[in-house]
Design a protein around this motif. Structure first.
Motif, PDB file in Angstrom:
ATOM      1  N   CYS A 184       3.871   6.133  -8.017  1.00 21.92           N
ATOM      2  CA  CYS A 184       2.785   7.135  -7.923  1.00 21.92           C
ATOM      3  C   CYS A 184       1.755   6.900  -9.024  1.00 21.92           C
ATOM      4  O   CYS A 184       0.550   6.875  -8.760  1.00 21.92           O
ATOM      5  CB  CYS A 184       3.352   8.552  -8.055  1.00 21.92           C
ATOM      6  SG  CYS A 184       4.191   9.183  -6.601  1.00 21.92           S
TER       7      CYS A 184
ATOM      8  N   SER B  59       6.528   7.845  -0.549  1.00 24.17           N
ATOM      9  CA  SER B  59       7.275   8.787   0.265  1.00 24.17           C
ATOM     10  C   SER B  59       8.730   8.708  -0.176  1.00 24.17           C
ATOM     11  O   SER B  59       9.366   7.663  -0.047  1.00 24.17           O
ATOM     12  CB  SER B  59       7.153   8.429   1.745  1.00 24.17           C
ATOM     13  OG  SER B  59       7.967   9.282   2.531  1.00 24.17           O
TER      14      SER B  59
ATOM     15  N   SER C  68       0.815  -1.209   0.000  1.00 19.84           N
ATOM     16  CA  SER C  68       0.000   0.000   0.000  1.00 19.84           C
ATOM     17  C   SER C  68       0.856   1.269   0.000  1.00 19.84           C
ATOM     18  O   SER C  68       0.375   2.323  -0.377  1.00 19.84           O
ATOM     19  CB  SER C  68      -0.931   0.000   1.214  1.00 19.84           C
ATOM     20  OG  SER C  68      -0.167  -0.075   2.404  1.00 19.84           O
ATOM     21  N   ARG C  69       2.107   1.164   0.420  1.00 20.74           N
ATOM     22  CA  ARG C  69       2.958   2.347   0.524  1.00 20.74           C
ATOM     23  C   ARG C  69       4.404   1.977   0.226  1.00 20.74           C
ATOM     24  O   ARG C  69       4.903   0.959   0.667  1.00 20.74           O
ATOM     25  CB  ARG C  69       2.844   2.913   1.932  1.00 20.74           C
ATOM     26  CG  ARG C  69       3.480   4.253   2.102  1.00 20.74           C
ATOM     27  CD  ARG C  69       2.734   5.045   3.179  1.00 20.74           C
ATOM     28  NE  ARG C  69       3.415   6.273   3.453  1.00 20.74           N
ATOM     29  CZ  ARG C  69       3.266   7.384   2.736  1.00 20.74           C
ATOM     30  NH1 ARG C  69       2.458   7.403   1.714  1.00 20.74           N
ATOM     31  NH2 ARG C  69       3.909   8.479   3.056  1.00 20.74           N
TER      32      ARG C  69
ATOM     33  N   GLY D 120       2.686  12.231  -4.375  1.00 16.02           N
ATOM     34  CA  GLY D 120       3.271  11.569  -3.214  1.00 16.02           C
ATOM     35  C   GLY D 120       3.797  12.591  -2.221  1.00 16.02           C
ATOM     36  O   GLY D 120       3.335  13.729  -2.175  1.00 16.02           O
ATOM     37  N   GLU D 121       4.776  12.156  -1.457  1.00 18.59           N
ATOM     38  CA  GLU D 121       5.394  13.013  -0.446  1.00 18.59           C
ATOM     39  C   GLU D 121       6.903  13.037  -0.665  1.00 18.59           C
ATOM     40  O   GLU D 121       7.499  12.018  -1.019  1.00 18.59           O
ATOM     41  CB  GLU D 121       5.117  12.471   0.957  1.00 18.59           C
ATOM     42  CG  GLU D 121       3.660  12.415   1.326  1.00 18.59           C
ATOM     43  CD  GLU D 121       3.427  11.695   2.642  1.00 18.59           C
ATOM     44  OE1 GLU D 121       4.413  11.282   3.298  1.00 18.59           O
ATOM     45  OE2 GLU D 121       2.256  11.540   3.002  1.00 18.59           O
TER      46      GLU D 121
ATOM     47  N   GLU E  46       8.212   5.840   9.785  1.00 20.19           N
ATOM     48  CA  GLU E  46       7.561   5.544   8.511  1.00 20.19           C
ATOM     49  C   GLU E  46       7.933   4.145   8.014  1.00 20.19           C
ATOM     50  O   GLU E  46       7.097   3.385   7.545  1.00 20.19           O
ATOM     51  CB  GLU E  46       7.970   6.602   7.485  1.00 20.19           C
ATOM     52  CG  GLU E  46       7.032   6.742   6.352  1.00 20.19           C
ATOM     53  CD  GLU E  46       7.376   7.925   5.455  1.00 20.19           C
ATOM     54  OE1 GLU E  46       6.958   7.845   4.287  1.00 20.19           O
ATOM     55  OE2 GLU E  46       8.032   8.885   5.877  1.00 20.19           O
TER      56      GLU E  46
ATOM     57  N   GLY F 239       0.932   4.713  -2.507  1.00 23.40           N
ATOM     58  CA  GLY F 239       1.359   5.839  -1.689  1.00 23.40           C
ATOM     59  C   GLY F 239       2.880   5.874  -1.723  1.00 23.40           C
ATOM     60  O   GLY F 239       3.524   4.850  -1.534  1.00 23.40           O
TER      61      GLY F 239
END
Length: 120
Positions: free
Chosen positions: A30, A37, A3-4, A75-76, A109, A35
């Motif tokens: 992305c 980062s 999921s990330r 995204g981040e 994270e 998700g």
């Protein structure tokens, strides 16, 4: 698919293929709906500042500036606080959408369930 996705890029012009690959994977994730980062550390920290990231000049590779725009939109992006400090980069210097955080935030994270971490 996880999921990330958490990516840390630690290089720039000294390892152009590795640096570009980190941004390529992040942008592709992305686009796939994951998700994302992306953490900028070491010499990659300069991409947090508009106009300061090196042009890697790689044939057949999308420019990092283009990839970074996708990541910032979907995204981040986080700049390592120690890396920023070493280079004299402040919060006022960074692109819109880039945050500055330290190792504790990265570890938190990375330890989140469902996160896949990659380091380039």
């Amino acid at each position: 698919m996880t999921s990330r996705l958490l990516l840390k890029v630690t290089c720039a012009a000294e390892a152009p293929e590795r640096a570009n690959q980190a941004f390529t994977v992040a942008a592709a994730a992305c686009a796939a709906g994951a998700g994302v980062s992306l953490w900028l550390t070491g010499e990659a920290a300069w991409w947090a500042v508009p106009g300061k990231g090196p042009d890697l000049g790689l044939e057949h590779a999308r420019p990092v500036e283009d990839l970074l725009a996708i990541i910032l939109d979907m995204g981040e992006v986080t700049l390592c606080s120690q890396c920023a400090e070493r280079r004299g980069i402040t919060a006022d210097d960074v692109r819109d959408g880039v945050q500055i955080a330290g190792a504790a935030s990265f570890v938190e994270e990375a330890l989140t369930e469902g996160v896949q971490a990659l380091v380039y």
